[in-house]
Design an enzyme around this catalytic site. Sequence first.
Site, mmCIF file in Angstrom:
data_model
loop_
_atom_site.group_PDB
_atom_site.id
_atom_site.type_symbol
_atom_site.label_atom_id
_atom_site.label_comp_id
_atom_site.label_asym_id
_atom_site.label_seq_id
_atom_site.Cartn_x
_atom_site.Cartn_y
_atom_site.Cartn_z
ATOM 1 N N GLY A 120 -25.241 -24.018 13.103
ATOM 2 C CA GLY A 120 -25.869 -24.289 11.807
ATOM 3 C C GLY A 120 -27.328 -23.873 11.736
ATOM 4 O O GLY A 120 -28.056 -24.319 10.859
ATOM 5 N N GLY A 122 -28.299 -20.633 11.601
ATOM 6 C CA GLY A 122 -28.402 -19.282 11.060
ATOM 7 C C GLY A 122 -28.461 -18.224 12.153
ATOM 8 O O GLY A 122 -28.959 -17.120 11.927
ATOM 9 N N GLU A 162 -13.448 -13.788 8.333
ATOM 10 C CA GLU A 162 -14.403 -14.708 7.696
ATOM 11 C C GLU A 162 -14.304 -14.638 6.164
ATOM 12 O O GLU A 162 -14.315 -15.660 5.486
ATOM 13 C CB GLU A 162 -15.835 -14.397 8.166
ATOM 14 C CG GLU A 162 -16.827 -15.392 7.609
ATOM 15 C CD GLU A 162 -17.994 -15.699 8.533
ATOM 16 O OE1 GLU A 162 -17.967 -15.315 9.713
ATOM 17 O OE2 GLU A 162 -18.941 -16.342 8.049
ATOM 18 N N ASP A 174 -23.395 -9.604 11.013
ATOM 19 C CA ASP A 174 -23.332 -10.552 12.128
ATOM 20 C C ASP A 174 -22.234 -10.172 13.120
ATOM 21 O O ASP A 174 -22.422 -10.227 14.339
ATOM 22 C CB ASP A 174 -23.096 -11.968 11.601
ATOM 23 C CG ASP A 174 -24.157 -12.382 10.596
ATOM 24 O OD1 ASP A 174 -25.236 -11.770 10.584
ATOM 25 O OD2 ASP A 174 -23.892 -13.311 9.811
HETATM 26 C C1 GLA Z 1 -25.646 -13.927 6.540
HETATM 27 C C2 GLA Z 1 -24.417 -13.028 6.381
HETATM 28 C C3 GLA Z 1 -24.767 -11.570 6.697
HETATM 29 C C4 GLA Z 1 -25.997 -11.109 5.935
HETATM 30 C C5 GLA Z 1 -27.128 -12.119 6.051
HETATM 31 C C6 GLA Z 1 -28.292 -11.780 5.182
HETATM 32 O O1 GLA Z 1 -26.049 -13.968 7.874
HETATM 33 O O2 GLA Z 1 -23.399 -13.467 7.241
HETATM 34 O O3 GLA Z 1 -23.649 -10.752 6.441
HETATM 35 O O4 GLA Z 1 -25.675 -10.852 4.600
HETATM 36 O O5 GLA Z 1 -26.707 -13.441 5.715
HETATM 37 O O6 GLA Z 1 -28.884 -10.602 5.608
#
Ligand code: GLA
Length: 392
Positions: A120, A122, A162, A174
């Site tokens: 959580g 980020g 996802e 990601d």
């Molecule tokens: C999240 C999403 C990514 C990207 C970022 C912003 O991490 O999973 O795909 O869009 O936000 O850059």
Amino acid sequence: MTGHLGSAFDRQYGRPHVLAWSAPGRVNLIGEHTDYNDGYVLPFALSHRTTVAVAPALGPQWMVWSEASGETVTFDADDLMPGRVTGWAAYVAGVAWVLRSSGVDIVPADLAITSDVPLGAGLSSSAALECATLGALLDLAGADVTDPSARAAWPALAQRAENDFVGVPCGIMDQSAATLCREGHALFLDCRSLATDHIPFALEPAGLAMLVIDTRAPHRLVTGEYATRRATCEAAARTLGVPALRDVTDLDAALSALSDPVARSRVRHVVTENERVLRTVDLLRAGRVREIGPELTRSHASLRDDYEVTVPELDVAVDAALAAGALGARMTGGGFGGCVIALVEADATAAVTDAVAEAFAVNGFVAPDAFVALPAGGAAPLPPTEAPPPRT
Ligand code: GLA
């Protein structure tokens, strides 16, 4: 960690695992909210990893145990459909669903998940789980997991899990970072062509360090706000008659063609952010790493003012880091909480960390966490020598 994981699997399932894969969390150096606009991103993998140990199930059911939740979730082949498995186990079931629907012959398995990727925060703990699961299940199915061209397809598979199974409309950044990153490098990814370039990103020789500050701000409204930003960008691209905002070449002309001030701000962020990624890549290629600081700081200002995805904790962390001498700082990831990265002189990490902690105390925020990040490698099997002996 492997011994711990092995014993965790053994304890849970009463037999040894057959193989295990791990995949990292990530921070994004620059290129935020550009991936779903077909733009450019520059993430690097963290040394924090999620590990998935696996063995074929003894019966028809999948069993998934996670150390973080302490729970075991079970499902069967009929549950490999969107909506049938929810919560954290959906990331695992989603990957199994994607593999099965793309024709991989997967059999029910038992999985044990351990992780030191902060949840959580980020830092893409979900992509780490998806990509470690993907490696483990493909390996267990006997797929060629060493072939680089097959590996290049993994991010899209994990992203599909996802998007379509878990129901989060994320871009491909990601999962690409979790799969493709290389130690000592940032991953320059063109999110349209999916072309990659590994950009050397060694901070130590330059006397620098990258501080990751977890604001511990509660994520609020993340999925809804994310989906709204995405929809606004897609609508603006349609109005402008381009396939995606990446194709906007004349920003001023685009801004005057849009009547909605919110759409104008979002477009300005995306277009200028893509330019900042390209400049950052050029600077890194030229060995001018110190000079990327202002690009990071400008990225934050754009995310705060034009994209409006920051929260007070992120802004205070960036301002405090800069005031304490950071060369550049920005929020990283989707926003609405999560982490800030700060490029600092190696001998200033303690001073910057303390300054942010103090600013948080003054503002009455929960105390932040901080660590120094070194660019690590993507998804990989645990070395066979560390695996438990094969079953007889
Ligand atoms: C999240 C999403 C990514 C990207 C970022 C912003 O991490 O999973 O795909 O869009 O936000 O850059």
